[in-house]
Design a protein around this motif. Structure first.
Motif, PDB file in Angstrom:
ATOM      1  N   GLY A   3      -6.931  -9.306  -9.952  1.00  0.00           N
ATOM      2  CA  GLY A   3      -7.310  -8.901 -10.930  1.00  0.00           C
ATOM      3  C   GLY A   3      -5.862  -9.645 -11.735  1.00  0.00           C
ATOM      4  N   THR A   4      -5.477  -9.220 -13.302  1.00  0.00           N
ATOM      5  CA  THR A   4      -4.249  -9.800 -13.805  1.00  0.00           C
ATOM      6  C   THR A   4      -3.766  -8.381 -13.660  1.00  0.00           C
ATOM      7  OG1 THR A   4      -5.038  -8.962 -15.564  1.00  0.00           O
ATOM      8  CG2 THR A   4      -5.482 -10.958 -15.339  1.00  0.00           C
ATOM      9  N   GLY A   5      -2.877  -8.216 -13.756  1.00  0.00           N
ATOM     10  CA  GLY A   5      -1.510  -7.016 -14.617  1.00  0.00           C
ATOM     11  C   GLY A   5      -0.565  -6.968 -12.670  1.00  0.00           C
ATOM     12  N   TRP A   6      -0.675  -7.697 -12.045  1.00  0.00           N
ATOM     13  CA  TRP A   6       0.072  -7.106 -10.755  1.00  0.00           C
ATOM     14  C   TRP A   6       1.235  -7.585 -11.193  1.00  0.00           C
ATOM     15  CZ3 TRP A   6      -0.804  -3.725  -7.499  1.00  0.00           C
ATOM     16  CH2 TRP A   6      -1.473  -2.493  -7.127  1.00  0.00           C
ATOM     17  N   GLU A   7       1.873  -7.310 -11.654  1.00  0.00           N
ATOM     18  CA  GLU A   7       3.672  -7.253 -12.016  1.00  0.00           C
ATOM     19  C   GLU A   7       4.467  -6.038 -10.581  1.00  0.00           C
ATOM     20  OE1 GLU A   7       3.537  -4.727 -12.825  1.00  0.00           O
ATOM     21  OE2 GLU A   7       4.517  -4.776 -14.887  1.00  0.00           O
ATOM     22  N   LEU A   8       5.755  -6.396 -11.454  1.00  0.00           N
ATOM     23  CA  LEU A   8       7.191  -6.192 -10.094  1.00  0.00           C
ATOM     24  C   LEU A   8       6.940  -4.459 -10.732  1.00  0.00           C
ATOM     25  CD1 LEU A   8       9.148  -7.218  -8.446  1.00  0.00           C
ATOM     26  CD2 LEU A   8      10.995  -6.746 -10.313  1.00  0.00           C
ATOM     27  N   ALA A   9       6.541  -3.659 -11.655  1.00  0.00           N
ATOM     28  CA  ALA A   9       6.644  -2.100 -11.344  1.00  0.00           C
ATOM     29  C   ALA A   9       4.877  -1.925 -11.038  1.00  0.00           C
ATOM     30  CB  ALA A   9       6.687  -2.366 -13.054  1.00  0.00           C
ATOM     31  N   SER A  23       3.267  -7.436   1.724  1.00  0.00           N
ATOM     32  CA  SER A  23       3.425  -8.147   1.351  1.00  0.00           C
ATOM     33  C   SER A  23       3.060  -8.144   0.089  1.00  0.00           C
ATOM     34  CB  SER A  23       2.539  -9.539   2.401  1.00  0.00           C
ATOM     35  OG  SER A  23       2.370  -9.604   3.293  1.00  0.00           O
ATOM     36  N   PRO A  24       3.368  -8.738  -1.121  1.00  0.00           N
ATOM     37  CA  PRO A  24       3.375  -8.233  -2.678  1.00  0.00           C
ATOM     38  C   PRO A  24       1.810  -8.636  -2.834  1.00  0.00           C
ATOM     39  CG  PRO A  24       5.540  -9.162  -2.420  1.00  0.00           C
ATOM     40  CD  PRO A  24       4.635  -9.506  -1.253  1.00  0.00           C
ATOM     41  N   PRO A  25       1.404  -8.234  -4.339  1.00  0.00           N
ATOM     42  CA  PRO A  25      -0.801  -8.683  -4.634  1.00  0.00           C
ATOM     43  C   PRO A  25      -0.451 -10.434  -4.545  1.00  0.00           C
ATOM     44  CG  PRO A  25       0.514  -7.045  -5.800  1.00  0.00           C
ATOM     45  CD  PRO A  25       1.778  -6.977  -4.602  1.00  0.00           C
ATOM     46  N   GLY A  26      -1.097 -10.725  -3.670  1.00  0.00           N
ATOM     47  CA  GLY A  26      -1.493 -12.482  -3.813  1.00  0.00           C
ATOM     48  C   GLY A  26      -0.817 -13.546  -2.989  1.00  0.00           C
ATOM     49  N   ALA A  56       1.697  -9.872  17.904  1.00  0.00           N
ATOM     50  CA  ALA A  56       2.922  -8.871  18.414  1.00  0.00           C
ATOM     51  C   ALA A  56       2.725  -7.816  17.272  1.00  0.00           C
ATOM     52  CB  ALA A  56       3.794 -10.103  19.155  1.00  0.00           C
ATOM     53  N   TYR A  57       2.757  -7.665  16.407  1.00  0.00           N
ATOM     54  CA  TYR A  57       2.968  -6.913  15.314  1.00  0.00           C
ATOM     55  C   TYR A  57       2.085  -6.230  15.590  1.00  0.00           C
ATOM     56  CZ  TYR A  57       8.357  -8.530  15.365  1.00  0.00           C
ATOM     57  OH  TYR A  57       9.373  -8.668  15.836  1.00  0.00           O
ATOM     58  N   GLU A  58       2.247  -4.438  14.889  1.00  0.00           N
ATOM     59  CA  GLU A  58       0.728  -3.906  14.127  1.00  0.00           C
ATOM     60  C   GLU A  58       1.242  -4.053  13.010  1.00  0.00           C
ATOM     61  OE1 GLU A  58       0.739   0.819  13.017  1.00  0.00           O
ATOM     62  OE2 GLU A  58       2.144   0.321  14.508  1.00  0.00           O
ATOM     63  N   GLN A  59       0.103  -4.377  12.800  1.00  0.00           N
ATOM     64  CA  GLN A  59      -0.707  -4.872  10.755  1.00  0.00           C
ATOM     65  C   GLN A  59      -1.259  -4.246  10.577  1.00  0.00           C
ATOM     66  OE1 GLN A  59      -0.090  -9.583  10.472  1.00  0.00           O
ATOM     67  NE2 GLN A  59      -0.829  -8.890  13.062  1.00  0.00           N
ATOM     68  N   LEU A  60      -1.815  -4.165   9.588  1.00  0.00           N
ATOM     69  CA  LEU A  60      -2.943  -2.926   8.550  1.00  0.00           C
ATOM     70  C   LEU A  60      -2.712  -3.617   7.626  1.00  0.00           C
ATOM     71  CD1 LEU A  60      -1.800  -0.438   6.290  1.00  0.00           C
ATOM     72  CD2 LEU A  60      -0.612  -0.079   8.543  1.00  0.00           C
ATOM     73  N   THR A  61      -3.814  -2.787   6.390  1.00  0.00           N
ATOM     74  CA  THR A  61      -4.768  -3.321   5.391  1.00  0.00           C
ATOM     75  C   THR A  61      -4.520  -2.150   4.782  1.00  0.00           C
ATOM     76  OG1 THR A  61      -6.538  -3.751   5.653  1.00  0.00           O
ATOM     77  CG2 THR A  61      -5.473  -5.543   5.017  1.00  0.00           C
ATOM     78  N   THR A  62      -4.599  -1.639   3.340  1.00  0.00           N
ATOM     79  CA  THR A  62      -4.555  -0.726   2.600  1.00  0.00           C
ATOM     80  C   THR A  62      -5.557  -0.764   1.362  1.00  0.00           C
ATOM     81  OG1 THR A  62      -4.122   1.258   2.292  1.00  0.00           O
ATOM     82  CG2 THR A  62      -2.267   0.159   2.285  1.00  0.00           C
ATOM     83  N   VAL A  63      -6.160  -0.194   1.204  1.00  0.00           N
ATOM     84  CA  VAL A  63      -6.429  -0.851  -0.937  1.00  0.00           C
ATOM     85  C   VAL A  63      -5.925   0.810  -1.829  1.00  0.00           C
ATOM     86  CG1 VAL A  63      -8.222  -1.013  -2.214  1.00  0.00           C
ATOM     87  CG2 VAL A  63      -8.022  -1.516  -0.351  1.00  0.00           C
ATOM     88  N   VAL A  64      -5.028  -0.357  -2.479  1.00  0.00           N
ATOM     89  CA  VAL A  64      -4.054   0.675  -3.465  1.00  0.00           C
ATOM     90  C   VAL A  64      -4.120   0.163  -4.705  1.00  0.00           C
ATOM     91  CG1 VAL A  64      -2.188   1.863  -4.734  1.00  0.00           C
ATOM     92  CG2 VAL A  64      -1.976   0.835  -2.235  1.00  0.00           C
ATOM     93  N   ASP A  65      -5.078   1.332  -5.884  1.00  0.00           N
ATOM     94  CA  ASP A  65      -5.012   0.628  -7.249  1.00  0.00           C
ATOM     95  C   ASP A  65      -6.311  -0.769  -7.478  1.00  0.00           C
ATOM     96  OD1 ASP A  65      -5.390   0.740 -10.099  1.00  0.00           O
ATOM     97  OD2 ASP A  65      -3.203   0.081 -10.430  1.00  0.00           O
TER      98      ASP A  65
END
Length: 380
Positions: free
Chosen positions: A145-151, A133-136, A75-84
């Motif tokens: 890939g690796t390297g997806w942390e808080l910063a 939603s955070p990565p993963g 019922a809510y609008e959702q989307l996806t987008t690619v960042v880095d």
């Protein structure tokens, strides 16, 4: 190459084969041999008790309606987008008021955008709500890939708000999402109107670990904080595994729905007002199982653990807002929490509630919504 910055509409549509497979796996669970004399469904002293887990698994298999929950989420609008290079899933609920304040809601583990499902309608008269939603996590899988942390996640969150057309915005977060919210305010002070953080007594675990004890605490007060830290440490086995051995636990969380159910449901056992409850006495059972189903269908039990490994080994310091108004809503309030976490009373806002716990958007959404409103009325 130039990154594709498109915002692609998204709709949840889990294949029926996956729903059937989940029920089949639940029906064929290979249960441990019970320990004689340990049949108390409320005894969580060794973890989630098998008697309670079997009840919850039976309902997940035969009583829970994924399609009904899926329809509510859609019922809510959702989307996806690619960042880095990483695909992000975003819930975007626009207010009927075009002048409403954009508000990003950040979550941690074992949360998801489902965590804010009951909070959203309490806010959309005054806010355009954005839940990345955070990565993963959830549909922000698989990991690129690796390297997806808080910063890196914080930078991606800021970029998502830019793509949605929000140059200035408010931010709220709990758990690891509070870390994202704090970093947003610290690194993008010109964009963040204010940072609102949900907290509970577990934050005392940070004192003496991430933060030093404030001056002036008595020996008795330190002992009381240490008692809370000791209780929290007993519940941190999952954190140490995810921080250091995500590859070991990942296959079990991906292959066994009951394993995933036990791993996550135990964390929803609230200590609100000192009352020990089963997880589905603290939060709505269907909302709890929707959260766990989301982890199951997206295989994010494993990938979200990787996020914790990356953050643990990133060497990042906790960043708090700098020059940006910030406030806390504290649930299941502990009398020493402010003394330990905010001894100089630097926070612009501090509310304490005896109700609720670590998941206030699920446990007490009305209280959280009103506190968010109150805080941002005072800073916007």
């Amino acid at each position: 190459m130039t990154e594709d910055t498109a915002l692609t509409p998204f709709r949840i549509d889990v294949p029926q084969a996956d729903v059937d497979d989940l029920r089949d796996r639940l029906a064929h669970t290979r249960w441990p041999f019970p320990v004689p004399g340990r049949d108390d469904r409320t005894d969580f002293s060794r973890g989630i008790p098998q008697a309670y887990l079997q009840e919850l698994a039976a309902y997940w298999r035969d009583g829970f309606d994924w399609r009904a929950q899926e329809a509510e989420l859609n019922a809510y609008e959702q989307l996806t987008t690619v960042v880095d290079g990483q695909t992000f899933h975003v819930v975007h609920v626009r207010s009927a008021d075009p002048q409403a304040t954009p508000l990003v809601l950040n979550h941690g583990w074992p949360g998801s955008f489902v965590e804010y499902q009951r909070l959203v309608p309490l806010l959309t008269d005054a806010f355009h709500v954005v839940i990345p939603s955070p990565p993963g996590f959830g549909f922000s899988t698989p990991l690129s890939g690796t390297g997806w942390e808080l910063a890196r996640t914080t930078d991606a969150c800021a970029e998502i708000m830019t793509r949605l057309g929000y140059e200035r915005f408010a931010a709220h977060g709990t758990d690891a999402g509070a870390g994202t919210t704090g970093r947003l305010a610290a690194l993008h002070p010109e964009r963040v109107i204010g940072a609102h953080l949900g907290a509970d007594p577990r934050w005392l675990g940070l004192v003496g670990d991430k933060f030093p004890y404030p001056a002036g605490l008595s020996d008795d007060e330190i002992a009381r904080i240490e008692a809370v830290r000791a209780e929290d440490a007993a519940d941190r086995g999952y954190l140490e595994v995810q921080n250091h051995r995500p590859d070991t636990i990942g296959p079990a969380l991906t292959d066994s729905p009951v394993g995933l159910l036990a791993w996550i449901a135990e964390k929803f056992r609230s200590r609100a007002a000192g009352d020990h409850r089963t997880p589905d006495e603290s939060v709505d059972r269907d909302q709890l199982l929707t959260t766990i189903s989301l982890y199951w269908f997206t295989r994010s039990g494993a990938s979200s653990a990787q996020f914790y490994y990356e953050s643990e080994h990133s060497g990042l310091d906790i960043l708090m807002p700098s020059g940006v108004p910030y406030g806390y809503a504290v649930f299941d309030a502990h009398p020493l929490l402010r003394r330990a976490m905010d001894p100089g009373k630097a926070a612009d806002h501090w509310s304490e509630f005896t109700e609720g716990g670590h998941f206030p958007a699920m446990e007490v959404p009305e209280l959280l919504a009103e506190d968010i409103r109150t805080f941002f009325r005072g800073v916007s």
